[in-house]
Design an enzyme around this catalytic site. Structure first.
Site, mmCIF file in Angstrom:
data_model
loop_
_atom_site.group_PDB
_atom_site.id
_atom_site.type_symbol
_atom_site.label_atom_id
_atom_site.label_comp_id
_atom_site.label_asym_id
_atom_site.label_seq_id
_atom_site.Cartn_x
_atom_site.Cartn_y
_atom_site.Cartn_z
ATOM 1 N N LYS A 88 -39.392 132.885 23.235
ATOM 2 C CA LYS A 88 -39.052 134.311 23.281
ATOM 3 C C LYS A 88 -37.526 134.495 23.291
ATOM 4 O O LYS A 88 -36.775 133.527 23.441
ATOM 5 C CB LYS A 88 -39.712 134.932 24.511
ATOM 6 C CG LYS A 88 -41.256 134.913 24.464
ATOM 7 C CD LYS A 88 -41.842 135.484 25.754
ATOM 8 C CE LYS A 88 -43.373 135.533 25.715
ATOM 9 N NZ LYS A 88 -43.922 136.098 26.980
ATOM 10 N N TYR A 112 -49.322 142.014 20.408
ATOM 11 C CA TYR A 112 -49.687 142.274 21.802
ATOM 12 C C TYR A 112 -50.685 143.428 21.933
ATOM 13 O O TYR A 112 -50.740 144.060 22.978
ATOM 14 C CB TYR A 112 -48.433 142.568 22.623
ATOM 15 C CG TYR A 112 -47.666 141.325 23.057
ATOM 16 C CD1 TYR A 112 -48.305 140.287 23.759
ATOM 17 C CD2 TYR A 112 -46.309 141.194 22.798
ATOM 18 C CE1 TYR A 112 -47.600 139.156 24.166
ATOM 19 C CE2 TYR A 112 -45.597 140.060 23.209
ATOM 20 C CZ TYR A 112 -46.255 139.041 23.896
ATOM 21 O OH TYR A 112 -45.559 137.925 24.304
ATOM 22 N N ASN A 171 -40.385 135.299 30.703
ATOM 23 C CA ASN A 171 -41.058 134.014 30.954
ATOM 24 C C ASN A 171 -40.993 133.029 29.788
ATOM 25 O O ASN A 171 -41.796 132.104 29.687
ATOM 26 C CB ASN A 171 -42.488 134.240 31.461
ATOM 27 C CG ASN A 171 -43.376 134.932 30.452
ATOM 28 O OD1 ASN A 171 -42.957 135.181 29.314
ATOM 29 N ND2 ASN A 171 -44.596 135.231 30.837
ATOM 30 N N HIS A 222 -44.425 132.045 24.627
ATOM 31 C CA HIS A 222 -45.772 132.549 24.381
ATOM 32 C C HIS A 222 -46.604 131.407 23.820
ATOM 33 O O HIS A 222 -46.105 130.607 23.032
ATOM 34 C CB HIS A 222 -45.749 133.692 23.355
ATOM 35 C CG HIS A 222 -47.131 134.020 22.850
ATOM 36 N ND1 HIS A 222 -47.976 134.859 23.529
ATOM 37 C CD2 HIS A 222 -47.820 133.557 21.778
ATOM 38 C CE1 HIS A 222 -49.142 134.923 22.870
ATOM 39 N NE2 HIS A 222 -49.069 134.142 21.809
ATOM 40 N N GLU A 237 -53.130 134.985 15.529
ATOM 41 C CA GLU A 237 -51.668 135.020 15.659
ATOM 42 C C GLU A 237 -50.983 134.206 14.566
ATOM 43 O O GLU A 237 -49.936 134.608 14.048
ATOM 44 C CB GLU A 237 -51.271 134.533 17.067
ATOM 45 C CG GLU A 237 -51.733 135.518 18.146
ATOM 46 C CD GLU A 237 -51.613 134.992 19.584
ATOM 47 O OE1 GLU A 237 -51.164 133.835 19.762
ATOM 48 O OE2 GLU A 237 -51.982 135.734 20.510
HETATM 49 P P1 DAT Z 1 -49.438 135.159 28.809
HETATM 50 O O1 DAT Z 1 -48.125 135.350 28.123
HETATM 51 O O2 DAT Z 1 -49.354 134.142 29.913
HETATM 52 O O3 DAT Z 1 -50.584 134.904 27.861
HETATM 53 P P2 DAT Z 1 -50.481 137.867 29.054
HETATM 54 O O4 DAT Z 1 -51.078 137.687 27.699
HETATM 55 O O5 DAT Z 1 -51.374 138.351 30.139
HETATM 56 O O6 DAT Z 1 -49.770 136.525 29.569
HETATM 57 O O7 DAT Z 1 -49.269 138.895 28.947
HETATM 58 C C1 DAT Z 1 -48.397 138.857 27.858
HETATM 59 C C2 DAT Z 1 -46.984 139.031 28.366
HETATM 60 O O8 DAT Z 1 -46.855 140.320 28.967
HETATM 61 C C3 DAT Z 1 -46.590 138.042 29.455
HETATM 62 O O9 DAT Z 1 -46.099 136.825 28.931
HETATM 63 C C4 DAT Z 1 -45.510 138.811 30.186
HETATM 64 C C5 DAT Z 1 -46.005 140.246 30.107
HETATM 65 N N1 DAT Z 1 -46.786 140.616 31.298
HETATM 66 C C6 DAT Z 1 -48.055 140.217 31.594
HETATM 67 N N2 DAT Z 1 -48.465 140.724 32.759
HETATM 68 C C7 DAT Z 1 -47.431 141.460 33.225
HETATM 69 C C8 DAT Z 1 -47.215 142.239 34.407
HETATM 70 N N3 DAT Z 1 -48.168 142.368 35.337
HETATM 71 N N4 DAT Z 1 -46.001 142.827 34.546
HETATM 72 C C9 DAT Z 1 -45.046 142.716 33.621
HETATM 73 N N5 DAT Z 1 -45.172 142.008 32.479
HETATM 74 C C10 DAT Z 1 -46.353 141.378 32.288
HETATM 75 MG MG MG Z 2 -51.402 136.145 26.380
#
Ligand code: DAT
Ligand code: MG
Length: 150
Positions: free
Chosen positions: A9, A49, A112, A115, A126
């Site tokens: 990212k 997303y 973080n 991805h 994707e």
């Molecule tokens: P991942 O990236 O571990 O698959 P995800 O698909 O649930 O996690 O979410 C996509 C991204 O969105 C994640 O990398 C960071 C952001 N995100 C997820 N949950 C969040 C939250 N509770 N608050 C803020 N950002 C969040």
């Molecule tokens: Mg995810």
């Protein structure tokens, strides 16, 4: 063999962690079958997303992921999806296990670093969103005979 979609990212690019992150996958002998830098247009970010469209963090997430260039990859290996999810660590770096990318280099969910697709179906979706067929490459590596029992 399974393929998965991985992205460094914008924070990973800005912090100079592309090499470190790619190196971890290479050391584990995951095969890079596609790789490119891009600045994700908003429409593509929204499609990528889309499962999070109704979440409160959707807008901040879109502005983060479109805030600078990213490095996109397709990686191949046995159970590559779950192997890479494990290497990345939990979504919130504060909950991630030491030794994972997110735990070792990040502190906040909204920054973080990486991805990785969460299932083989997501991976297929994707990969299609981010790569054309001519950007994906099948090739043999000499060490392959030493990675798996035949
Ligand atoms: P991942 O990236 O571990 O698959 P995800 O698909 O649930 O996690 O979410 C996509 C991204 O969105 C994640 O990398 C960071 C952001 N995100 C997820 N949950 C969040 C939250 N509770 N608050 C803020 N950002 C969040
Ligand atoms: Mg995810």
């Amino acid at each position: 063999m399974e393929r998965t979609f991985v992205m460094v990212k914008p924070d990973g690019v800005q912090r100079g962690l592309v090499g470190e992150i790619v190196s971890r996958f290479e050391r584990r002998a995951l095969k890079v079958t596609g790789m490119k830098m891009m600045w994700i247009p908003r429409e593509l970010a929204e499609r990528h997303y889309e499962e999070h469209r109704d979440k409160p963090f959707f807008e901040p997430l879109l502005s983060y992921i479109t805030s600078g260039p990213v490095v996109c990859m397709v990686l191949e290996g046995e159970n590559a999806v779950s192997v890479i999810r494990t290497m990345m660590g939990k979504t919130n770096p504060q909950d991630a296990m030491p030794g994972t990318i997110r735990a070792d280099f990040a502190q906040a969910t909204g920054r973080n670093l990486v991805h990785g697709s969460d299932s083989p179906e997501s991976a297929r979706r994707e990969i299609k969103l981010f790569f054309n067929d001519y950007e994906l490459h099948e090739y043999q590596k000499p060490e392959e005979d030493w990675l798996f029992e035949s």
